[in-house]
Write an enzyme that holds these catalytic residues in place. Structure first.
Site, PDB file in Angstrom:
ATOM      1  N   ASP A  49       0.865  -1.182   0.000  1.00 24.61           N
ATOM      2  CA  ASP A  49       0.000   0.000   0.000  1.00 24.61           C
ATOM      3  C   ASP A  49       0.897   1.227   0.000  1.00 24.61           C
ATOM      4  O   ASP A  49       2.086   1.127   0.314  1.00 24.61           O
ATOM      5  CB  ASP A  49      -0.923   0.015   1.226  1.00 24.61           C
ATOM      6  CG  ASP A  49      -2.228   0.757   0.970  1.00 24.61           C
ATOM      7  OD1 ASP A  49      -2.165   1.983   0.777  1.00 24.61           O
ATOM      8  OD2 ASP A  49      -3.297   0.121   0.947  1.00 24.61           O
ATOM      9  N   ASP A  77       4.028   2.075  -4.427  1.00 20.82           N
ATOM     10  CA  ASP A  77       3.225   2.965  -5.261  1.00 20.82           C
ATOM     11  C   ASP A  77       3.181   2.339  -6.656  1.00 20.82           C
ATOM     12  O   ASP A  77       4.220   2.201  -7.314  1.00 20.82           O
ATOM     13  CB  ASP A  77       3.871   4.348  -5.313  1.00 20.82           C
ATOM     14  CG  ASP A  77       3.106   5.350  -6.159  1.00 20.82           C
ATOM     15  OD1 ASP A  77       2.235   4.936  -6.961  1.00 20.82           O
ATOM     16  OD2 ASP A  77       3.389   6.559  -6.040  1.00 20.82           O
ATOM     17  N   VAL A  78       1.988   1.956  -7.105  1.00 16.57           N
ATOM     18  CA  VAL A  78       1.875   1.211  -8.366  1.00 16.57           C
ATOM     19  C   VAL A  78       2.158   2.060  -9.595  1.00 16.57           C
ATOM     20  O   VAL A  78       2.213   1.540 -10.712  1.00 16.57           O
ATOM     21  CB  VAL A  78       0.489   0.538  -8.503  1.00 16.57           C
ATOM     22  CG1 VAL A  78       0.271  -0.478  -7.393  1.00 16.57           C
ATOM     23  CG2 VAL A  78      -0.629   1.582  -8.525  1.00 16.57           C
ATOM     24  N   ASN A 104      -5.292  -4.576  -6.927  1.00 11.57           N
ATOM     25  CA  ASN A 104      -6.466  -3.946  -6.348  1.00 11.57           C
ATOM     26  C   ASN A 104      -6.382  -2.420  -6.326  1.00 11.57           C
ATOM     27  O   ASN A 104      -7.397  -1.749  -6.200  1.00 11.57           O
ATOM     28  CB  ASN A 104      -6.650  -4.460  -4.912  1.00 11.57           C
ATOM     29  CG  ASN A 104      -7.759  -3.754  -4.166  1.00 11.57           C
ATOM     30  OD1 ASN A 104      -8.931  -3.883  -4.512  1.00 11.57           O
ATOM     31  ND2 ASN A 104      -7.398  -2.975  -3.157  1.00 11.57           N
ATOM     32  N   TYR A 170     -12.749   7.651 -14.172  1.00 11.63           N
ATOM     33  CA  TYR A 170     -12.755   6.362 -13.467  1.00 11.63           C
ATOM     34  C   TYR A 170     -13.370   5.268 -14.346  1.00 11.63           C
ATOM     35  O   TYR A 170     -12.851   4.146 -14.425  1.00 11.63           O
ATOM     36  CB  TYR A 170     -13.540   6.509 -12.167  1.00 11.63           C
ATOM     37  CG  TYR A 170     -13.508   5.301 -11.270  1.00 11.63           C
ATOM     38  CD1 TYR A 170     -12.346   4.938 -10.601  1.00 11.63           C
ATOM     39  CD2 TYR A 170     -14.654   4.538 -11.060  1.00 11.63           C
ATOM     40  CE1 TYR A 170     -12.321   3.840  -9.747  1.00 11.63           C
ATOM     41  CE2 TYR A 170     -14.638   3.441 -10.216  1.00 11.63           C
ATOM     42  CZ  TYR A 170     -13.476   3.096  -9.562  1.00 11.63           C
ATOM     43  OH  TYR A 170     -13.455   2.006  -8.727  1.00 11.63           O
ATOM     44  N   LYS A 174     -11.505   1.919 -15.646  1.00 12.37           N
ATOM     45  CA  LYS A 174     -11.987   0.582 -15.318  1.00 12.37           C
ATOM     46  C   LYS A 174     -12.375  -0.204 -16.575  1.00 12.37           C
ATOM     47  O   LYS A 174     -12.184  -1.422 -16.633  1.00 12.37           O
ATOM     48  CB  LYS A 174     -13.165   0.668 -14.349  1.00 12.37           C
ATOM     49  CG  LYS A 174     -12.783   1.130 -12.948  1.00 12.37           C
ATOM     50  CD  LYS A 174     -11.781   0.189 -12.289  1.00 12.37           C
ATOM     51  CE  LYS A 174     -11.583   0.524 -10.813  1.00 12.37           C
ATOM     52  NZ  LYS A 174     -10.618  -0.399 -10.149  1.00 12.37           N
ATOM     53  N   ALA A 203     -19.429  -1.706  -2.906  1.00 13.15           N
ATOM     54  CA  ALA A 203     -18.908  -2.376  -1.713  1.00 13.15           C
ATOM     55  C   ALA A 203     -18.519  -1.291  -0.717  1.00 13.15           C
ATOM     56  O   ALA A 203     -17.647  -0.464  -1.004  1.00 13.15           O
ATOM     57  CB  ALA A 203     -17.715  -3.253  -2.055  1.00 13.15           C
TER      58      ALA A 203
END
Length: 262
Positions: A49, A77-78, A104, A170, A174, A203
């Site tokens: 994370d 950090d992705v 994720n 977003y 996605k 969620a």
């Protein structure tokens, strides 16, 4: 219709002996729930994370419950290729290989397209789509070289299929995750690696509550056939399914985790 979640399911050892990496796994969201469900199914889990404090707290809590030999953590950090490389290096150092990667990490926001800045667009695309691309690419390179198969599970969203005001960046990201998953699944099949994705609708977790208005949450919840939002562990259950041998003939698929109706 029911507004009560079902009982929390026990583990069944579906991933015993496997090593898994989960991005954005600190805290109480889908990533954190996924890390816990993987551990409950017998996996060794490396958490990552960008939030170092929350990551350390998650590591300590899970290690106390599942053992320090099965729980480790490394900040990542992705959007940074070097940090992703170091993350997967750490998994190999600890456990000699990599079996499951759950991409994720993602970033949202709300802005109508006419008001959206290039910086807003670029940031959401870089974290949500670019991060998934980099994580998938790094995982496939390792898994292909190792020659022992593996599984990648990406986190998409029903917004990649359905329009929602203020979510153009977003939704585009996605939808890109879905397309990336399909192409990667076809390419990786030749060396025994499966790539699939989940597409949750709603969620609930603390971060979502902070960045979404009560009015929008109420509207989205109303669309759900069960009359409630999903618990993060209900999405994590499907991720576990895709990571396990129960989905052995699935690749390049996007599984909707939703009771949402038009």
């Amino acid at each position: 219709m029911t507004s009560t979640p079902p009982p929390y399911p026990p583990g069944h050892g579906l991933l015993t002996g496997r090593t898994a990496v989960v991005t954005a796994a600190a805290g109480a969201g889908i990533g954190g729930a996924t890390a816990r469900r993987l551990l409950e199914e017998g996996a060794r889990v490396l958490l990552s994370d960008t939030h170092t404090r929350r990551l350390t707290e998650s590591e300590e809590r899970l290690a106390e419950e599942f053992g320090t030999d099965r729980v480790a953590a490394r900040p990542c950090d992705v959007t940074d290729e070097a940090q992703l490389t170091a993350l997967f290096d750490r998994a190999e150092e600890l456990h000699g290989g990599l079996d499951v990667v759950v991409n994720n990490a993602g970033l949202g926001g709300t802005a109508d397209l006419v008001d959206m800045t290039d910086a807003q667009w670029d940031r959401v695309l870089d974290v949500t789509l670019g991060g998934t691309f980099r994580g998938t690419r790094a995982a496939l390179r390792r898994m292909k070289a190792a020659g022992r198969g593996g599984v990648v599970v990406n986190n998409a969203s029903v917004v990649g299929w359905r329009a929602q005001r203020g979510q153009a960046h977003y939704a585009a990201a996605k939808a890109g995750v879905m397309a990336l998953t399909r192409c990667a699944g076809v390419e990786a099949a030749e060396y025994g690696v499966r790539v699939n994705a989940v597409a949750p609708s709603l969620a609930m977790h603390p971060h979502l509550a902070k960045v979404t208005t009560p009015e929008l949450l109420a509207e989205l919840t109303e669309r759900e056939a069960f009359g409630r939002y999903a618990e993060p562990w209900e999405v994590a259950n499907v991720i576990v399914f895709l990571a396990s041998g129960y989905s052995s003939y699935m690749t390049g698929e996007v599984v909707s985790v939703s009771s949402q109706h038009p």
